[in-house]
Scaffold this motif. Structure first.
Motif, mmCIF file in Angstrom:
data_model
loop_
_atom_site.group_PDB
_atom_site.id
_atom_site.type_symbol
_atom_site.label_atom_id
_atom_site.label_comp_id
_atom_site.label_asym_id
_atom_site.label_seq_id
_atom_site.Cartn_x
_atom_site.Cartn_y
_atom_site.Cartn_z
ATOM 1 N N HIS A 59 27.873 -39.988 -15.470
ATOM 2 C CA HIS A 59 28.564 -39.706 -16.725
ATOM 3 C C HIS A 59 29.448 -40.892 -17.091
ATOM 4 N N LEU A 60 29.376 -41.301 -18.361
ATOM 5 C CA LEU A 60 30.211 -42.383 -18.854
ATOM 6 C C LEU A 60 30.742 -41.993 -20.223
ATOM 7 N N ALA A 61 32.032 -42.176 -20.446
ATOM 8 C CA ALA A 61 32.658 -41.918 -21.740
ATOM 9 C C ALA A 61 33.142 -43.239 -22.320
ATOM 10 N N ILE A 62 32.810 -43.478 -23.598
ATOM 11 C CA ILE A 62 33.176 -44.721 -24.273
ATOM 12 C C ILE A 62 33.684 -44.400 -25.677
ATOM 13 N N PRO A 63 34.445 -45.315 -26.266
ATOM 14 C CA PRO A 63 34.924 -45.065 -27.631
ATOM 15 C C PRO A 63 33.862 -45.413 -28.667
ATOM 16 N N CYS A 64 33.954 -44.768 -29.814
ATOM 17 C CA CYS A 64 33.143 -45.155 -30.961
ATOM 18 C C CYS A 64 34.013 -45.101 -32.206
ATOM 19 N N LYS A 65 33.593 -45.787 -33.257
ATOM 20 C CA LYS A 65 34.391 -45.814 -34.479
ATOM 21 C C LYS A 65 33.820 -44.942 -35.580
ATOM 22 N N ASP A 66 32.526 -44.587 -35.478
ATOM 23 C CA ASP A 66 31.882 -43.764 -36.492
ATOM 24 C C ASP A 66 30.742 -43.004 -35.824
ATOM 25 N N LEU A 67 30.759 -41.695 -35.918
ATOM 26 C CA LEU A 67 29.755 -40.888 -35.227
ATOM 27 C C LEU A 67 28.349 -41.083 -35.795
ATOM 28 N N ASP A 68 28.223 -41.191 -37.108
ATOM 29 C CA ASP A 68 26.896 -41.333 -37.709
ATOM 30 C C ASP A 68 26.213 -42.622 -37.267
ATOM 31 N N GLU A 69 26.928 -43.751 -37.316
ATOM 32 C CA GLU A 69 26.307 -45.010 -36.910
ATOM 33 C C GLU A 69 26.052 -45.032 -35.403
ATOM 34 N N THR A 70 26.883 -44.349 -34.644
ATOM 35 C CA THR A 70 26.671 -44.251 -33.192
ATOM 36 C C THR A 70 25.395 -43.480 -32.901
ATOM 37 N N VAL A 71 25.214 -42.355 -33.569
ATOM 38 C CA VAL A 71 23.991 -41.561 -33.383
ATOM 39 C C VAL A 71 22.770 -42.387 -33.759
ATOM 40 N N GLY A 89 16.081 -44.511 -28.161
ATOM 41 C CA GLY A 89 15.326 -43.442 -27.525
ATOM 42 C C GLY A 89 16.197 -42.450 -26.787
ATOM 43 N N CYS A 90 17.501 -42.529 -26.987
ATOM 44 C CA CYS A 90 18.429 -41.611 -26.332
ATOM 45 C C CYS A 90 18.513 -40.317 -27.151
ATOM 46 N N ARG A 91 18.379 -39.206 -26.464
ATOM 47 C CA ARG A 91 18.422 -37.908 -27.134
ATOM 48 C C ARG A 91 19.862 -37.492 -27.392
ATOM 49 N N ASN A 92 20.116 -37.054 -28.616
ATOM 50 C CA ASN A 92 21.419 -36.515 -28.980
ATOM 51 C C ASN A 92 21.491 -35.114 -28.392
ATOM 52 N N ASP A 99 34.544 -34.797 -32.932
ATOM 53 C CA ASP A 99 35.220 -35.942 -32.323
ATOM 54 C C ASP A 99 34.406 -36.670 -31.251
ATOM 55 N N ARG A 100 33.156 -36.266 -31.035
ATOM 56 C CA ARG A 100 32.348 -36.938 -30.004
ATOM 57 C C ARG A 100 30.884 -36.529 -30.130
ATOM 58 N N VAL A 101 30.057 -37.359 -29.503
ATOM 59 C CA VAL A 101 28.627 -37.063 -29.418
ATOM 60 C C VAL A 101 28.170 -37.406 -27.996
ATOM 61 N N THR A 102 27.323 -36.533 -27.442
ATOM 62 C CA THR A 102 26.831 -36.705 -26.081
ATOM 63 C C THR A 102 25.343 -37.033 -26.118
ATOM 64 N N PHE A 103 24.953 -38.061 -25.376
ATOM 65 C CA PHE A 103 23.562 -38.499 -25.331
ATOM 66 C C PHE A 103 22.970 -38.370 -23.939
ATOM 67 N N ASP A 104 21.682 -38.108 -23.910
ATOM 68 C CA ASP A 104 20.883 -38.293 -22.701
ATOM 69 C C ASP A 104 20.506 -39.771 -22.724
ATOM 70 N N ASP A 113 26.690 -52.146 -29.365
ATOM 71 C CA ASP A 113 26.615 -50.958 -30.218
ATOM 72 C C ASP A 113 27.612 -51.089 -31.376
ATOM 73 N N PRO A 114 27.601 -50.163 -32.326
ATOM 74 C CA PRO A 114 28.469 -50.287 -33.500
ATOM 75 C C PRO A 114 29.966 -50.320 -33.199
ATOM 76 N N ALA A 115 30.365 -49.904 -31.999
ATOM 77 C CA ALA A 115 31.784 -49.938 -31.622
ATOM 78 C C ALA A 115 32.087 -51.079 -30.648
ATOM 79 N N ASN A 116 31.190 -52.052 -30.589
ATOM 80 C CA ASN A 116 31.348 -53.234 -29.739
ATOM 81 C C ASN A 116 31.280 -52.935 -28.241
ATOM 82 N N ASN A 117 30.678 -51.811 -27.861
ATOM 83 C CA ASN A 117 30.388 -51.561 -26.452
ATOM 84 C C ASN A 117 29.148 -52.363 -26.089
#
Length: 132
Positions: free
Chosen positions: A9-21, A28-31, A37-42, A114-118
């Motif tokens: 499990h890894l938690a990271i910040p994002c700035k926009d949920l839509d662009e992150t998804v 190929g990561c499943r939502n 306030d968050r989105v979890t991916f496989d 990624d869109p949040a610079n991760n």
């Protein structure tokens, strides 16, 4: 060896949920689930949770010491993801390269951002014993 009854499990910040998804699904990561306030991916069998924290974004990310990713055990899987990243024009932080050329730990690698610079690293070792 990894046991199949465990998920990293890894938690990271994002700035926009839509662009992150959009970014992670393009890899190929499943939502798995989404909240306000968050989105979890496989993330290739592991769990990555992107928490909405636009004020926590690293504006000048560096490869070291902080990045995460995947080490492929099959070269074809690495090549396939690299081709997909190129086809979709995903943003590379570091173009494909060979590290430690000529040494036992030689491996192919590339970094996406990624869109949040991760920073995400994807790699393949020619010698499977060098994975760990």
């Amino acid at each position: 060896m990894r046991e199949t009854n465990k998920v990293f499990h890894l938690a990271i910040p994002c700035k926009d949920l839509d662009e992150t998804v959009e970014f992670y699904e393009s890899l190929g990561c499943r939502n798995a689930r989404r909240y306000d306030d968050r989105v979890t991916f496989d993330f290739f069998g592991d769990q990555v949770v992107c928490h909405l924290h636009p004020d926590e974004i690293d504006e000048k990310p560096k490869m070291y010491p902080r990045h995460f990713g995947l080490t492929f055990l099959e070269k074809d899987d690495y090549v396939h993801l690299l081709a997909l990243a190129n086809e979709l024009n995903l943003p590379f932080f570091k173009e494909p390269m060979v590290r430690f050329e000529g040494k036992r730990e030689e491996h192919m690698t590339f970094f996406l951002i990624d869109p949040a610079n991760n920073l995400l690293e994807f790699k393949y070792y020619h010698d499977i014993e060098m994975v760990y």
